[in-house]
Design an enzyme around this catalytic site. Structure first.
Site, PDB file in Angstrom:
ATOM      1  N   LYS A 169      16.117  37.631  61.556  1.00 53.90           N
ATOM      2  CA  LYS A 169      15.402  38.063  60.348  1.00 53.90           C
ATOM      3  C   LYS A 169      13.965  38.499  60.670  1.00 53.90           C
ATOM      4  O   LYS A 169      13.501  39.517  60.168  1.00 53.90           O
ATOM      5  CB  LYS A 169      15.377  36.939  59.292  1.00 53.90           C
ATOM      6  N   ARG A 188      14.759  31.181  72.767  1.00 55.02           N
ATOM      7  CA  ARG A 188      13.450  31.458  72.175  1.00 55.02           C
ATOM      8  C   ARG A 188      12.513  30.267  72.406  1.00 55.02           C
ATOM      9  O   ARG A 188      11.324  30.436  72.625  1.00 55.02           O
ATOM     10  CB  ARG A 188      13.621  31.727  70.676  1.00 55.02           C
ATOM     11  N   ARG A 223      18.914  22.301  61.857  1.00 56.60           N
ATOM     12  CA  ARG A 223      18.561  23.460  61.020  1.00 56.60           C
ATOM     13  C   ARG A 223      19.815  24.207  60.580  1.00 56.60           C
ATOM     14  O   ARG A 223      19.895  24.703  59.455  1.00 56.60           O
ATOM     15  CB  ARG A 223      17.625  24.392  61.786  1.00 56.60           C
ATOM     16  N   ARG A 271      15.706  29.733  50.285  1.00 57.73           N
ATOM     17  CA  ARG A 271      16.588  28.966  51.157  1.00 57.73           C
ATOM     18  C   ARG A 271      17.362  27.898  50.392  1.00 57.73           C
ATOM     19  O   ARG A 271      18.112  27.139  51.008  1.00 57.73           O
ATOM     20  CB  ARG A 271      15.741  28.281  52.223  1.00 57.73           C
ATOM     21  N   ARG A 327       7.523  27.251  69.882  1.00 58.34           N
ATOM     22  CA  ARG A 327       7.948  26.584  68.645  1.00 58.34           C
ATOM     23  C   ARG A 327       8.700  25.315  68.978  1.00 58.34           C
ATOM     24  O   ARG A 327       9.770  25.359  69.594  1.00 58.34           O
ATOM     25  CB  ARG A 327       8.845  27.527  67.826  1.00 58.34           C
TER      26      ARG A 327
HETATM   27  P1  ADP Z   1      14.354  29.877  61.411  1.00 58.46           P
HETATM   28  O1  ADP Z   1      14.951  30.817  60.417  1.00 58.46           O
HETATM   29  O2  ADP Z   1      14.503  30.325  62.821  1.00 58.46           O
HETATM   30  O3  ADP Z   1      14.767  28.450  61.219  1.00 58.46           O
HETATM   31  P2  ADP Z   1      11.789  29.913  60.002  1.00 58.46           P
HETATM   32  O4  ADP Z   1      10.523  30.305  60.645  1.00 58.46           O
HETATM   33  O5  ADP Z   1      12.306  30.780  58.903  1.00 58.46           O
HETATM   34  O6  ADP Z   1      12.799  29.870  61.230  1.00 58.46           O
HETATM   35  O7  ADP Z   1      11.693  28.432  59.460  1.00 58.46           O
HETATM   36  C1  ADP Z   1      11.238  27.344  60.248  1.00 58.46           C
HETATM   37  C2  ADP Z   1      11.219  26.057  59.426  1.00 58.46           C
HETATM   38  O8  ADP Z   1      10.284  26.202  58.340  1.00 58.46           O
HETATM   39  C3  ADP Z   1      12.533  25.688  58.739  1.00 58.46           C
HETATM   40  O9  ADP Z   1      13.389  24.930  59.598  1.00 58.46           O
HETATM   41  C4  ADP Z   1      12.018  24.845  57.550  1.00 58.46           C
HETATM   42  O10 ADP Z   1      11.674  23.543  57.959  1.00 58.46           O
HETATM   43  C5  ADP Z   1      10.742  25.551  57.153  1.00 58.46           C
HETATM   44  N1  ADP Z   1      10.981  26.580  56.102  1.00 58.46           N
HETATM   45  C6  ADP Z   1      10.815  27.918  56.246  1.00 58.46           C
HETATM   46  N2  ADP Z   1      11.107  28.560  55.092  1.00 58.46           N
HETATM   47  C7  ADP Z   1      11.485  27.594  54.211  1.00 58.46           C
HETATM   48  C8  ADP Z   1      11.936  27.603  52.858  1.00 58.46           C
HETATM   49  N3  ADP Z   1      12.060  28.744  52.168  1.00 58.46           N
HETATM   50  N4  ADP Z   1      12.239  26.421  52.263  1.00 58.46           N
HETATM   51  C9  ADP Z   1      12.112  25.278  52.927  1.00 58.46           C
HETATM   52  N5  ADP Z   1      11.715  25.180  54.207  1.00 58.46           N
HETATM   53  C10 ADP Z   1      11.395  26.323  54.850  1.00 58.46           C
END
Ligand code: ADP
Length: 196
Positions: free
Chosen positions: A14, A128, A146, A89, A134
């Protein structure tokens, strides 16, 4: 306005494809993951609270991310449109987003879902983790947590938009260029080229 949700599990591409989309179509990128990491970097109270969840591979509470998105929408009143990456999400986040957009007399135009097999996702994320710095990519347990959160809480968001005929799957396991071409096919008609 054109408002796009780029949907898909962790590691589905994404963030990478959002960068391509912004460049071609000139939408504003709203990534809750990036916004949260920036709060953590700035050591804000919100960031410190969010980090506890993120380090375990758990979703951050809905009200935290909804508040962040709401202020970003308000901060960009003249936007041509937004691309939401990593948000919504949960179904509660999707309902909140629909309401925020309705207040601005707009709505989600389409949801494009990047489809990638699970074994490829885990490989991509651990890979990654070797370079991204990260911490949530570095441990296989956190990566798997996750993906579990995704299945339990995020996958139902697909049904929310499918009900309105706004959900479309895109094959996400080709090269970056191949995937972008498939996304562009969907977006060219909808968005048109960027106005300079
Ligand atoms: P990825 O899609 O690779 O898991 P993101 O950068 O989108 O990476 O998200 C990293 C973390 O940030 C998630 O595992 C969660 O803990 C938090 N997070 C991100 N976006 C949301 C959201 N919309 N609602 C709740 N937690 C979120």
């Amino acid at each position: 306005m054109v408002n796009l949700i780029l949907f898909g599990p962790p590691g589905s591409g994404k963030g990478t494809q959002s960068a391509n989309i912004i460049q071609k179509y000139g939408l504003i990128h709203l990534s809750t993951g990036d916004l949260l990491r920036s709060e953590i970097g700035d050591k804000t109270p919100l960031g410190q609270e969010a980090k506890k969840f993120m380090d375990q591979g758990l979703l951050v509470p809905d009200e935290v991310v909804i508040g962040m998105i709401s202020s970003k929408l308000d901060a960009n009143p003249d936007a041509r449109g937004f691309i939401f990456d990593g948000f919504p999400r949960t179904t509660a986040q999707a309902e909140a987003l629909d309401k925020l957009l309705a207040l601005k007399k707009t709505s989600i135009s389409t949801v494009l879902s990047l489809e990638v097999p699970e074994d490829a996702l885990i490989k991509r994320l651990l890979n990654r983790g070797l370079t991204s710095g990260r911490s949530d990519d570095a441990s296989e347990d956190v990566v798997k947590a996750r993906i579990v959160e995704y299945h339990n809480k995020t996958a139902p968001v697909a049904d929310h938009y499918a009900k309105f005929g706004k959900f479309k799957k895109v094959k996400g396991d080709g090269t970056e260029e191949e995937v972008f071409e498939l996304l562009s096919k969907e977006l060219d008609e909808l968005v048109g080229e960027k106005v300079q």
